[in-house]
Design an enzyme around this catalytic site. Structure first.
Site, PDB file in Angstrom:
ATOM      1  N   TYR A 168     135.962  34.014 103.431  1.00 38.52           N
ATOM      2  CA  TYR A 168     135.332  35.340 103.343  1.00 38.52           C
ATOM      3  C   TYR A 168     136.343  36.489 103.440  1.00 38.52           C
ATOM      4  O   TYR A 168     136.333  37.439 102.651  1.00 38.52           O
ATOM      5  CB  TYR A 168     134.293  35.436 104.464  1.00 38.52           C
ATOM      6  CG  TYR A 168     133.544  36.736 104.544  1.00 38.52           C
ATOM      7  CD1 TYR A 168     132.598  37.066 103.579  1.00 38.52           C
ATOM      8  CD2 TYR A 168     133.765  37.624 105.598  1.00 38.52           C
ATOM      9  CE1 TYR A 168     131.893  38.262 103.662  1.00 38.52           C
ATOM     10  CE2 TYR A 168     133.061  38.809 105.692  1.00 38.52           C
ATOM     11  CZ  TYR A 168     132.129  39.121 104.718  1.00 38.52           C
ATOM     12  OH  TYR A 168     131.441  40.307 104.812  1.00 38.52           O
ATOM     13  N   ASN A 197     130.612  44.631 111.669  1.00 39.58           N
ATOM     14  CA  ASN A 197     129.316  44.188 112.233  1.00 39.58           C
ATOM     15  C   ASN A 197     128.218  45.242 112.160  1.00 39.58           C
ATOM     16  O   ASN A 197     127.946  45.924 113.154  1.00 39.58           O
ATOM     17  CB  ASN A 197     129.476  43.769 113.698  1.00 39.58           C
ATOM     18  CG  ASN A 197     130.338  42.548 113.834  1.00 39.58           C
ATOM     19  OD1 ASN A 197     130.202  41.590 113.081  1.00 39.58           O
ATOM     20  ND2 ASN A 197     131.259  42.589 114.778  1.00 39.58           N
ATOM     21  N   LYS A 219     116.284  35.133 119.659  1.00 34.69           N
ATOM     22  CA  LYS A 219     116.296  34.099 120.703  1.00 34.69           C
ATOM     23  C   LYS A 219     115.539  34.569 121.950  1.00 34.69           C
ATOM     24  O   LYS A 219     114.854  33.785 122.598  1.00 34.69           O
ATOM     25  CB  LYS A 219     117.740  33.731 121.066  1.00 34.69           C
ATOM     26  CG  LYS A 219     118.432  32.910 119.967  1.00 34.69           C
ATOM     27  CD  LYS A 219     119.870  32.586 120.355  1.00 34.69           C
ATOM     28  CE  LYS A 219     120.580  31.831 119.240  1.00 34.69           C
ATOM     29  NZ  LYS A 219     121.928  31.382 119.623  1.00 34.69           N
TER      30      LYS A 219
HETATM   31  P1  NAD Z   1     123.124  40.619 102.724  1.00 36.28           P
HETATM   32  O1  NAD Z   1     123.382  39.149 102.635  1.00 36.28           O
HETATM   33  O2  NAD Z   1     121.892  41.072 103.406  1.00 36.28           O
HETATM   34  O3  NAD Z   1     123.176  41.271 101.275  1.00 36.28           O
HETATM   35  C1  NAD Z   1     124.048  40.835 100.264  1.00 36.28           C
HETATM   36  C2  NAD Z   1     123.222  40.663  98.999  1.00 36.28           C
HETATM   37  O4  NAD Z   1     124.096  40.316  97.925  1.00 36.28           O
HETATM   38  C3  NAD Z   1     122.184  39.535  99.095  1.00 36.28           C
HETATM   39  O5  NAD Z   1     120.881  40.045  98.912  1.00 36.28           O
HETATM   40  C4  NAD Z   1     122.592  38.575  97.990  1.00 36.28           C
HETATM   41  O6  NAD Z   1     121.473  37.981  97.313  1.00 36.28           O
HETATM   42  C5  NAD Z   1     123.375  39.471  97.055  1.00 36.28           C
HETATM   43  N1  NAD Z   1     124.278  38.698  96.212  1.00 36.28           N
HETATM   44  C6  NAD Z   1     125.131  37.733  96.582  1.00 36.28           C
HETATM   45  N2  NAD Z   1     125.761  37.237  95.515  1.00 36.28           N
HETATM   46  C7  NAD Z   1     125.286  37.903  94.433  1.00 36.28           C
HETATM   47  C8  NAD Z   1     125.532  37.816  93.043  1.00 36.28           C
HETATM   48  N3  NAD Z   1     126.377  36.911  92.545  1.00 36.28           N
HETATM   49  N4  NAD Z   1     124.859  38.649  92.223  1.00 36.28           N
HETATM   50  C9  NAD Z   1     123.967  39.550  92.700  1.00 36.28           C
HETATM   51  N5  NAD Z   1     123.680  39.659  94.017  1.00 36.28           N
HETATM   52  C10 NAD Z   1     124.336  38.855  94.876  1.00 36.28           C
HETATM   53  O7  NAD Z   1     124.431  41.226 103.439  1.00 36.28           O
HETATM   54  P2  NAD Z   1     124.698  42.701 104.012  1.00 36.28           P
HETATM   55  O8  NAD Z   1     124.852  42.560 105.461  1.00 36.28           O
HETATM   56  O9  NAD Z   1     123.736  43.660 103.470  1.00 36.28           O
HETATM   57  O10 NAD Z   1     126.151  42.968 103.403  1.00 36.28           O
HETATM   58  C11 NAD Z   1     126.383  43.831 102.299  1.00 36.28           C
HETATM   59  C12 NAD Z   1     127.869  43.922 102.028  1.00 36.28           C
HETATM   60  O11 NAD Z   1     128.553  44.379 103.191  1.00 36.28           O
HETATM   61  C13 NAD Z   1     128.523  42.583 101.658  1.00 36.28           C
HETATM   62  O12 NAD Z   1     129.548  42.805 100.723  1.00 36.28           O
HETATM   63  C14 NAD Z   1     129.131  42.145 102.965  1.00 36.28           C
HETATM   64  O13 NAD Z   1     130.213  41.253 102.774  1.00 36.28           O
HETATM   65  C15 NAD Z   1     129.576  43.478 103.546  1.00 36.28           C
HETATM   66  N6  NAD Z   1     129.734  43.419 105.008  1.00 36.28           N
HETATM   67  C16 NAD Z   1     128.639  43.330 105.814  1.00 36.28           C
HETATM   68  C17 NAD Z   1     128.801  43.284 107.189  1.00 36.28           C
HETATM   69  C18 NAD Z   1     127.637  43.198 108.134  1.00 36.28           C
HETATM   70  O14 NAD Z   1     127.843  43.232 109.337  1.00 36.28           O
HETATM   71  N7  NAD Z   1     126.400  43.106 107.675  1.00 36.28           N
HETATM   72  C19 NAD Z   1     130.096  43.328 107.750  1.00 36.28           C
HETATM   73  C20 NAD Z   1     131.187  43.403 106.891  1.00 36.28           C
HETATM   74  C21 NAD Z   1     131.000  43.472 105.524  1.00 36.28           C
END
Ligand code: NAD
Length: 353
Positions: A168, A197, A219
């Protein structure tokens, strides 16, 4: 006479330079952050938003009325080209991801998200997109600096020399590089935030991809529901993190995307309120008004020992940092998960897992 459209970011004097009907494309919009971002821009008065996610529409966490919502896999180049046609701004938040349980066990899935950003940057460049946002992560930082719970907060330069989280984190670091070079060589204006986060209502709270704040809420609810007043904690509970509330994240994305000082310049977007996982559990117990017996699973995925966001740079450039107190954000998150928990128990369909 129609009222002029005010595109100033609330609470700032930053103008986005957008017309009300300029096309905004948001990817990953069936998930947590991008779903909330779609609603955020719709509430700011933007009338031409295209939301894209590979999930079937009934499984999206949020469906925003008036938004063009498309189910398409953006790791397929033709879909990425179609998705950004006519866009003024593109926000790429699509990635295969989850909490530590997911990212430690599904590295290939995480790495394959590189296809999404690779196709979207190229398609955005060819389509003449004005601004492109990429959601990177604190997992891009050098893991050697995160072996001690008594962390020194991570500043932007700590990503190099590179030793990112396997799978990742490397995907995020290389995708950042794409964004930087598309600006340097081809003048596609890119903006990159490293999220730390993010948590809050409308996030994943069951099913294996949930992160610590939502998992703890669930939980604690399960313990009360079953009467088995124990809670399992991954690791020994001393690992430290900071957690950033979703509203702060959305404001941060908006400011970072519309700050000329932050073109192709990765920046932390996280809270600097550092807590241990044990303290996070204390907070949830306090909100729920219960005390549980703690059982530590030392073999479970637990990630790095300690990680915090150094907010010196964001404060310097934006005069702002995420500031919602964790206790307040967790109270809102717990209330929302309680409703979801009750709905699921009553046999209703719940999609946030
Ligand atoms: P999430 O899993 O809720 O949302 C990500 C979405 O991307 C999902 O709905 C998934 O179906 C979609 N997706 C994945 N692969 C895809 C593809 N090939 N085509 C189209 N859609 C696709 O996650 P989130 O928490 O909303 O995270 C959003 C972004 O923020 C991501 O890039 C994640 O890596 C980044 N991020 C999130 C966090 C966190 O704490 N939530 C922390 C660091 C980075």
């Amino acid at each position: 006479m129609p009222q002029a459209f005010d595109d100033t970011i609330p609470g700032t004097d930053i103008q986005r330079g957008m017309n009300k009907d300029d096309l905004i494309v948001i990817t990953g919009a069936g998930g947590f952050i991008a779903g909330s971002l779609t609603r955020y821009f719709a509430e700011q008065g933007y009338t031409n938003i295209r939301a894209v996610d590979r999930k079937p529409l009934p499984d999206w966490y949020l469906r925003v009325p008036g938004v063009e919502s498309i189910s398409a896999d953006l790791s397929v180049e033709a879909n990425a080209i179609e998705a950004v046609k006519g866009a003024v701004e593109v926000y790429n938040l699509a990635a295969d991801m989850g909490g530590m349980g997911f990212i430690e066990n599904f590295r290939v899935e995480c790495l394959r998200s590189i296809l999404v950003n690779t196709h979207l940057t190229e398609a955005s460049y060819n389509a003449g997109v004005e601004r492109y946002f990429f959601s990177s992560s604190a997992c891009a930082y050098n893991t050697d600096l995160q072996k001690n719970p008594e962390v020194v907060a991570l500043k932007e330069s700590d990503a190099y020399p590179a030793m990112a989280e396997r799978g990742y984190g490397w995907e995020k670091l290389v995708s950042e590089m794409f964004c930087e070079e598309y600006w340097a060589e081809r003048q596609l204006e890119t903006h990159i935030a490293r999220f730390h986060n993010i948590y809050g209502p409308n996030g994943t709270w069951f099913g294996g991809r949930e992160k610590a704040p939502a998992a703890m809420c669930r939980k604690v609810l399960e313990a009360q529901d079953s009467g088995d007043m124990r809670i399992e904690i991954w690791g020994d509970g001393t690992q430290t993190r900071s957690f950033c509330y979703i509203d702060d994240c959305l404001h941060g994305i908006d400011r970072i995307m519309h700050s000329p000082e932050l073109i192709a310049t990765p920046i932390n977007l996280g809270s600097s309120e550092l807590v241990s996982i044990n303290t996070l559990v204390d907070i949830v117990e306090d909100i729920a008004g219960v005390k549980l017996e703690r059982e530590y699973d030392l073999d479970a995925p637990k990630g790095v020992a300690g990680r915090n966001s150094d907010n010196t740079f964001i404060l310097e450039v934006l005069g702002w940092e995420p500031n919602k107190p964790l206790r307040d954000g967790m109270a809102e998150t717990y209330a929302w998960i309680s409703e979801q928990f009750a709905a699921r128990k009553a046999g209703k369909r719940v999609v946030t897992g």
